[in-house]
Design a protein around this motif. Sequence first.
Motif, mmCIF file in Angstrom:
data_model
loop_
_atom_site.group_PDB
_atom_site.id
_atom_site.type_symbol
_atom_site.label_atom_id
_atom_site.label_comp_id
_atom_site.label_asym_id
_atom_site.label_seq_id
_atom_site.Cartn_x
_atom_site.Cartn_y
_atom_site.Cartn_z
ATOM 1 N N LEU A 170 -19.125 21.493 47.294
ATOM 2 C CA LEU A 170 -19.815 20.634 46.331
ATOM 3 C C LEU A 170 -21.120 21.279 45.846
ATOM 4 N N VAL A 171 -21.799 21.979 46.758
ATOM 5 C CA VAL A 171 -23.072 22.621 46.428
ATOM 6 C C VAL A 171 -22.885 23.753 45.421
ATOM 7 N N VAL A 172 -21.856 24.581 45.604
ATOM 8 C CA VAL A 172 -21.615 25.715 44.705
ATOM 9 C C VAL A 172 -21.407 25.237 43.269
ATOM 10 N N VAL A 173 -20.601 24.192 43.102
ATOM 11 C CA VAL A 173 -20.365 23.645 41.765
ATOM 12 C C VAL A 173 -21.678 23.184 41.141
ATOM 13 N N SER A 174 -22.478 22.463 41.935
ATOM 14 C CA SER A 174 -23.757 21.953 41.437
ATOM 15 C C SER A 174 -24.710 23.080 41.059
ATOM 16 N N LEU A 175 -24.748 24.125 41.890
ATOM 17 C CA LEU A 175 -25.696 25.220 41.670
ATOM 18 C C LEU A 175 -25.359 25.998 40.400
ATOM 19 N N VAL A 176 -24.069 26.250 40.159
ATOM 20 C CA VAL A 176 -23.646 26.984 38.964
ATOM 21 C C VAL A 176 -24.037 26.224 37.704
ATOM 22 N N VAL A 177 -23.783 24.908 37.698
ATOM 23 C CA VAL A 177 -24.121 24.098 36.530
ATOM 24 C C VAL A 177 -25.627 24.095 36.293
ATOM 25 N N SER A 178 -26.409 24.001 37.360
ATOM 26 C CA SER A 178 -27.866 23.973 37.227
ATOM 27 C C SER A 178 -28.405 25.288 36.676
ATOM 28 N N LEU A 179 -27.880 26.413 37.162
ATOM 29 C CA LEU A 179 -28.354 27.714 36.691
ATOM 30 C C LEU A 179 -28.013 27.942 35.218
ATOM 31 N N LEU A 180 -26.823 27.505 34.804
ATOM 32 C CA LEU A 180 -26.425 27.667 33.406
ATOM 33 C C LEU A 180 -27.309 26.868 32.462
ATOM 34 N N SER A 181 -27.883 25.771 32.967
ATOM 35 C CA SER A 181 -28.696 24.905 32.105
ATOM 36 C C SER A 181 -30.145 25.360 31.994
ATOM 37 N N SER A 182 -30.526 26.426 32.724
ATOM 38 C CA SER A 182 -31.942 26.808 32.789
ATOM 39 C C SER A 182 -32.300 28.030 31.946
ATOM 40 N N THR A 183 -31.345 28.539 31.145
ATOM 41 C CA THR A 183 -31.587 29.805 30.434
ATOM 42 C C THR A 183 -32.606 29.681 29.305
ATOM 43 N N ARG A 184 -32.799 28.493 28.755
ATOM 44 C CA ARG A 184 -33.696 28.328 27.596
ATOM 45 C C ARG A 184 -35.163 28.253 27.972
ATOM 46 N N LEU A 249 -32.825 16.997 35.356
ATOM 47 C CA LEU A 249 -31.862 15.892 35.313
ATOM 48 C C LEU A 249 -30.484 16.349 35.764
ATOM 49 N N VAL A 250 -30.061 17.510 35.258
ATOM 50 C CA VAL A 250 -28.759 18.049 35.658
ATOM 51 C C VAL A 250 -28.741 18.325 37.158
ATOM 52 N N SER A 251 -29.834 18.928 37.656
ATOM 53 C CA SER A 251 -29.912 19.254 39.079
ATOM 54 C C SER A 251 -29.884 17.996 39.927
ATOM 55 N N THR A 252 -30.642 16.973 39.517
ATOM 56 C CA THR A 252 -30.708 15.724 40.276
ATOM 57 C C THR A 252 -29.356 15.011 40.294
ATOM 58 N N GLN A 295 -31.784 21.133 43.553
ATOM 59 C CA GLN A 295 -32.521 20.495 42.460
ATOM 60 C C GLN A 295 -33.710 21.329 42.004
ATOM 61 N N GLN A 296 -34.361 22.001 42.950
ATOM 62 C CA GLN A 296 -35.627 22.661 42.637
ATOM 63 C C GLN A 296 -35.502 24.145 42.287
ATOM 64 N N ILE A 297 -34.570 24.851 42.945
ATOM 65 C CA ILE A 297 -34.503 26.302 42.759
ATOM 66 C C ILE A 297 -34.184 26.709 41.318
ATOM 67 N N PRO A 298 -33.191 26.080 40.645
ATOM 68 C CA PRO A 298 -32.912 26.510 39.257
ATOM 69 C C PRO A 298 -34.132 26.396 38.343
ATOM 70 N N ALA A 299 -34.826 25.245 38.380
ATOM 71 C CA ALA A 299 -36.024 25.087 37.543
ATOM 72 C C ALA A 299 -37.122 26.045 37.989
ATOM 73 N N ALA A 300 -37.236 26.232 39.332
ATOM 74 C CA ALA A 300 -38.266 27.135 39.844
ATOM 75 C C ALA A 300 -37.998 28.571 39.414
ATOM 76 N N LEU A 301 -36.736 28.996 39.448
ATOM 77 C CA LEU A 301 -36.388 30.352 39.011
ATOM 78 C C LEU A 301 -36.621 30.520 37.517
ATOM 79 N N ALA A 302 -36.289 29.449 36.750
ATOM 80 C CA ALA A 302 -36.523 29.516 35.298
ATOM 81 C C ALA A 302 -38.013 29.622 35.001
ATOM 82 N N ASN A 303 -38.833 28.849 35.731
ATOM 83 C CA ASN A 303 -40.292 28.915 35.547
ATOM 84 C C ASN A 303 -40.831 30.286 35.940
ATOM 85 N N ARG A 304 -40.284 30.826 37.021
ATOM 86 C CA ARG A 304 -40.731 32.139 37.480
ATOM 87 C C ARG A 304 -40.359 33.210 36.462
ATOM 88 N N LYS A 305 -39.141 33.123 35.913
ATOM 89 C CA LYS A 305 -38.708 34.074 34.901
ATOM 90 C C LYS A 305 -39.577 33.959 33.652
#
Length: 570
Positions: A170-184, A249-252, A295-305
């Motif tokens: 369940l986590v892998v599916v969630s993580l992939v979707v979250s990362l795809l939503s953070s590119t912008r 929102l997607v991550s949550t 919930q936090q890592i995708p947004a955190a990685l996007a902010n870091r990038k």
Amino acid sequence: MKQKLNKEKNHLRKKCFEKNHLNFIATLIVLTINAVLLTVVAVLLQQILDIAVNGTVKDIEKMLSMAVVYILVLVLEGLAGRALRNRFVEKGMRQLKEAVFERITEKNITSFTVEPVGRYVSILTNDMISVETNYLQNSFNIVLNILLFILALGIMLMYNVVLTLCAIGLVVVSLVVSLLSSTRLTKEEQKVSWSNEKYVSLVKDILSGFTVMKSFRAEKEIARLFGGENRSLEKQKCRRRKTEDAINLVSTTFGFGVHVGVMMIGAYLALQGKITAGVLIAFVQLMNYIIGPIQQIPAALANRKAAVGLLDKMLSVTKQPGQKDEGENITDIGKGICFQNVSFGYDCDQTVLKDINIFFEQGKSYAIVGASGSGKSTLLNLLMGGYTGYQGKILFGDRELRQISRSSLYDVVSLVEQNVFLFDSTIENNITMFKDFDKEKVAGAIQRAGLEKLVSERGIHYRCGENGSGLSGGEKQRISIARSLLRNASVLLLDEATSALDAATSAKVEDMIIRMTEMTRIVITHKLQEEVLARYDKILVMQNGNIIAKGSFRELEENCDYFRQLLFMK
């Protein structure tokens, strides 16, 4: 080129860690301890619940003692972790800002005549705050979340492999979707930075021109300009927030789905007797350290990038346009400065100076006169080494200007402009420019610049105020001249230095300048008083980029019609 840019960017990153590795490593160690302590909570809860079902009072007392020790360790670890992290961030940001500021100060003089100052203000303020928050501090949050994720996953595997594998799926599916939503988010962060740069530039212009705005009663018009840039900035910031909110929102949403799914499977296993109630509670607690990172890592990685993207901007904006401090060092101008067939234009299709031939003899005084746009200031800009794309030769003694190092050039040539800049510091610091000089040399410069009265009345440690607001125009000009005298500059350039002064003060300053026979003085002036101009060794008359006449005041008055026109129009 790209490899060089990455190398420079890595150099900026390394500035955060330079002589800061111990703080960084110590912070990581404490973060690891913190992650272990947080995940141990789940084990304590599991044991407490299982004791409540099958244990004794003695077991409860033992667990209470362990809980007290655990809390004390957690508090001490928290204090140590915050102290180490703050120390690392403080030193890292200080070193990064100093490195960027050094790159800015290495740019040539012309950079600040064609580029908005607000660009650099934005880099050293807004962009640095983003790098501090989203790069340095955020990096530790990412590490902590990764550690919590790994430790929680390890403990869950110890408890029940089947339930853990279901959670991983369940986590892998969630993580992939979250990362795809953070590119912008990276692009939105850079857009906010550029919008803020324009906003800061406008605010600086408005405040610098406040007197003009009030005198022309242009408050409403300026307010409209401000409102436009303000709306543009806030709209861009809003778009960035919306992008970040969408990622969160997607991550949550997916995190909640994972939580519910694992709870349902765990409840089923508990009913089957394959796990205890305590293990189920432990899973509930550990899932916080699985879902939280999701919930936090995708947004955190996007902010870091996005913050790393600002380092690219810092490199591009502070890039030196092809000028390095290389060349021969000079200590004087020899017999003088010679222009040989010099032509120059700021644009390829427009020539500002045309075939200039003139010799400025060492120790002599020269006045340059002519209408606005005749090329007078451009001539001084060339002497300051601001532009090297001229045709012909400019010789300092026997050395061509383009072959002279800029650091030694600025030791020999000193420029005093109409608008003298003073720091909000003491008279002494504004004369010495915060360098250490012998007290007798400072006193000598003060005496020769005519500042003795000011110093005796207010003291050498009198604060000049913001840009010299506590001093008169004449006092500010004298301080700027004292700077040149203290440095023992061979050449003193003055660009309309007395135009804003009253007649009496202007006459005193010009008299002082003419008396400085140990320096070569080249003065641009619009004040064409005979009693002043007659004292210069030579006067140059410029028109449309040409030196059309040169000589003494009397010679020009008798032989140059254009010079007589200038005198008539004064």
